[in-house]
Motif scaffolding. Structure first.
Motif, PDB file in Angstrom:
ATOM      1  N   LYS A  25     -34.542  -8.341  31.401  1.00  0.00           N
ATOM      2  CA  LYS A  25     -35.855  -8.390  32.040  1.00  0.00           C
ATOM      3  C   LYS A  25     -36.354  -6.986  32.306  1.00  0.00           C
ATOM      4  CE  LYS A  25     -36.698 -12.813  34.261  1.00  0.00           C
ATOM      5  NZ  LYS A  25     -36.741 -13.558  35.547  1.00  0.00           N
ATOM      6  N   SER A  49     -40.736  -8.943  35.105  1.00  0.00           N
ATOM      7  CA  SER A  49     -40.517 -10.398  35.023  1.00  0.00           C
ATOM      8  C   SER A  49     -40.485 -10.903  33.586  1.00  0.00           C
ATOM      9  CB  SER A  49     -41.623 -11.112  35.805  1.00  0.00           C
ATOM     10  OG  SER A  49     -42.886 -10.644  35.369  1.00  0.00           O
ATOM     11  N   THR A  72     -45.430  -3.718  33.790  1.00  0.00           N
ATOM     12  CA  THR A  72     -44.761  -3.970  35.065  1.00  0.00           C
ATOM     13  C   THR A  72     -44.909  -2.738  35.945  1.00  0.00           C
ATOM     14  OG1 THR A  72     -42.685  -4.760  36.061  1.00  0.00           O
ATOM     15  CG2 THR A  72     -42.472  -3.101  34.342  1.00  0.00           C
TER      16      THR A  72
END
Ligand SMILES: O=C(Cc1ccccc1)Nn1cnc2ccccc21
Length: 322
Positions: free
Chosen positions: A260, A263, A181
């Motif tokens: 999370k 995502s 991420t």
């Protein structure tokens, strides 16, 4: 040059890495939540040095003092340290950095005196390094040009020797694929959106929250709404001011906790959410409150379940099941 250094669990609180500074070996705590490399030094009062290995600059043939440079760091848990600064050669596993800023402690707070580490290696972004008048670069920033890839990874299995890999990811240390991420480094942390969590299978929103990957924190620290929602599902759980956190009967059945990272949910198994005996038949939770703010802190308990990859290109953070 790429390399891997063994990380040894100490008191269940931290993982220590044997590090050579100017030819002197110290056990250091690698901390992705701060950006100062500091060591216990001969400048500390003898009472503060007791039980610790410490660095003596006069015994290093490669030490260069940075005249007039100082550092002073305060951590979120209230601990702190301060001192002066020089340059020396630092070797971690197979990776060597010459002219690394080494921050020599003249003062350390009591928690460090009673703690097993002989100092810290900050692996957050150099933008939060505390050296004055000129901010200094972290070991990782200085090492990057000599690494195959500008990344390091943390492998911190529960109650077992782990490792920090520099310059590469080691597929023998994880299963499946690494999920990445994007990282927002504007606060100097390996930080990303963390806008939902699950207690067992029940989904909760955490709008506006972020998470920080922080190997310098032992536990998982989240906002009070998440902590309350979790312990509401644990029979007999309560907040103990004397223990300084949530406790529950050691016989309690614990739900999993997921949150999370970007995502993708990371799931912490129930076994890792019991941090161990608090007192008698009460056990201490691995999930505790971060206090105020909207930043969750994902510490070593997270890394007990996931191989964590800190990639400066992007920058990004990746994780894979171990
Ligand atoms: O300070 C903390 C824990 C914490 C407490 C309250 C809010 C947020 C985080 N971790 N940490 C991270 N790096 C550290 C280095 C030394 C001491 C503690 C350190």
């Amino acid at each position: 040059q790429d390399g891997s250094a063994t990380a040894v669990p100490s008191d269940g609180v931290e993982y220590l890495v044997s590090t050579v500074v100017g030819g002197q070996t110290l056990d250091l705590d690698f901390d992705t939540g701060s950006a100062d490399l500091w060591v216990f030094s001969s400048q500390l009062a003898a009472s503060s040095r007791s039980g610790h290995a410490y660095y003596t600059s006069s015994k290093s043939s490669t030490y260069k003092a940075l005249s007039g440079y100082t550092w002073d760091i305060s951590y979120a848990d209230g601990s702190g340290a301060s001192g002066n600064v020089g340059l020396d050669t630092v070797q971690i596993g197979g990776t060597t950095v010459t002219n690394q800023a080494v921050e020599l402690a003249k003062t350390v707070s009591s928690t460090f005196v009673s703690d097993a580490s002989d100092g810290l290696v900050g692996l957050a972004f150099s933008s939060i390094n505390t050296v004055s008048p000129q901010q200094q670069s972290t070991f990782f920033d200085n090492a990057q040009s000599s690494l195959d890839s500008p990344l390091f990874a943390a492998y911190l299995p529960f109650n077992a020797d782990g490792a920090y890999d520099f310059g590469y990811t080691d597929s023998s240390k994880y299963t499946g694929s690494i999920t990445y991420t994007s990282v927002d480094s504007s606060n100097g942390f390996w930080e990303y959106p963390s806008t939902s969590y699950k207690v067992g299978s029940t989904v909760h929103s955490l709008s506006g929250y972020t998470g920080i990957s922080d190997t310098g924190t032992t536990l998982i620290l989240m906002g009070d709404s998440a902590v309350t929602a979790y312990y509401n599902q644990v029979s007999g759980a309560s907040y103990s001011s004397s223990q300084g956190g949530y406790i529950f009967p050691c016989s309690a059945t614990l739900p999993t906790l997921s949150f999370k990272i970007g995502s993708t949910y990371a799931t912490i198994p129930a076994s890792l959410l019991n941090f161990g005996t608090a007192s008698g038949s009460s056990c201490f939770g691995s999930l505790q409150s971060v206090g105020s703010g909207s930043q969750n802190i994902y510490g070593d308990v997270f890394f007990n379940a996931y191989y964590g990859v800190f990639d400066a290109s992007g920058p990004s953070f990746g994780f894979a099941t171990i």
